[in-house]
Write an enzyme that holds these catalytic residues in place. Structure first.
Site, PDB file in Angstrom:
ATOM      1  N   LYS A  66      -9.835 -15.217  15.642  1.00  0.00           N
ATOM      2  CA  LYS A  66      -9.135 -14.115  14.971  1.00  0.00           C
ATOM      3  C   LYS A  66      -9.325 -14.200  13.455  1.00  0.00           C
ATOM      4  O   LYS A  66      -9.434 -13.169  12.786  1.00  0.00           O
ATOM      5  CB  LYS A  66      -7.653 -14.088  15.357  1.00  0.00           C
ATOM      6  CG  LYS A  66      -7.425 -13.682  16.808  1.00  0.00           C
ATOM      7  CD  LYS A  66      -7.984 -12.291  17.090  1.00  0.00           C
ATOM      8  CE  LYS A  66      -7.679 -11.816  18.489  1.00  0.00           C
ATOM      9  NZ  LYS A  66      -8.012 -10.408  18.705  1.00  0.00           N
ATOM     10  N   TYR A 126      -8.313 -19.094  19.924  1.00  0.00           N
ATOM     11  CA  TYR A 126      -7.786 -17.789  19.539  1.00  0.00           C
ATOM     12  C   TYR A 126      -7.640 -17.704  18.023  1.00  0.00           C
ATOM     13  O   TYR A 126      -8.115 -16.757  17.389  1.00  0.00           O
ATOM     14  CB  TYR A 126      -6.439 -17.562  20.233  1.00  0.00           C
ATOM     15  CG  TYR A 126      -5.812 -16.221  19.968  1.00  0.00           C
ATOM     16  CD1 TYR A 126      -6.292 -15.078  20.604  1.00  0.00           C
ATOM     17  CD2 TYR A 126      -4.726 -16.089  19.107  1.00  0.00           C
ATOM     18  CE1 TYR A 126      -5.703 -13.838  20.383  1.00  0.00           C
ATOM     19  CE2 TYR A 126      -4.139 -14.867  18.883  1.00  0.00           C
ATOM     20  CZ  TYR A 126      -4.626 -13.741  19.519  1.00  0.00           C
ATOM     21  OH  TYR A 126      -4.046 -12.510  19.301  1.00  0.00           O
ATOM     22  N   SER A 184      -4.391  -9.576  15.046  1.00  0.00           N
ATOM     23  CA  SER A 184      -3.083 -10.226  15.178  1.00  0.00           C
ATOM     24  C   SER A 184      -2.786 -11.080  13.952  1.00  0.00           C
ATOM     25  O   SER A 184      -3.652 -11.339  13.111  1.00  0.00           O
ATOM     26  CB  SER A 184      -2.990 -11.059  16.462  1.00  0.00           C
ATOM     27  OG  SER A 184      -3.403 -12.384  16.272  1.00  0.00           O
TER      28      SER A 184
END
Length: 173
Positions: free
Chosen positions: A153, A149, A136
């Site tokens: 990531k 998150y 992402s």
């Protein structure tokens, strides 16, 4: 990459980006598409719709990922593309619980490591193979109100870059 006649594994394949990847690979003529997900029912439904193989897998469990790769290899002889797509997100900042931080680390980072450990030996022996990591935009920028998150990531992107540097000259893309 020409997907026709290739063997593909997609984790997190029961929904979202993973489902879209599975559908695209099947439409492009993949010889085998393994729809792998913690959601066994969802994986089976997607697999049924595309003519793939649904498999329950917990990507945070290295033995489960090894089993997945062995299953695909036993059935088709090899894995050409491993799409490490499964992920988790919790809307929390630095004060997220240790359990939430660990879950993000296990799924958003270590799942990529587990996949590489499972599939790289056969890919290196053939001198070719593909590892695709879904990270992402949070892997390059940041996700507001989602510290675990964002951090994990970023780590996933770093591991993908490391793999490319370490194994690119040996045919791993």
């Amino acid at each position: 990459m020409d997907i026709k006649d290739k063997v593909v594994i997609v984790t997190g394949g029961a929904s979202g980006i993973g489902r879209a990847l599975c559908e695209a690979f099947a439409a492009q003529g993949a010889r085998g598409v393994f729809v792998a997900d913690l959601d066994e029912v969802g994986a089976s439904q997607v697999a049924s719709a595309i003519g793939g193989i649904g498999v329950a897998v917990n990507v945070a469990d290295e033995a489960d990922v090894q089993r997945l790769v062995h299953t695909a290899t036993d059935r088709f002889g090899q894995v050409d593309l491993f799409c490490s797509n499964a992920g988790v997100i919790v809307r929390a900042d630095e004060d997220a619980s240790n359990d939430q931080w660990q879950r993000h680390w296990d799924v958003n980072v270590m799942a990529h490591v587990h996949a590489a450990r499972a599939v790289l030996p056969q890919m290196l022996a053939r001198g070719q193979g593909y590892l695709l990591h879904t990270a992402s935009a949070a892997g390059l920028l940041s996700q507001v109100n989602a510290a675990p998150y964002s951090v994990t990531k970023h780590a996933a992107v770093a591991f993908a870059e490391w793999l490319s540097i370490a194994y690119g000259e040996r045919g791993i893309r």
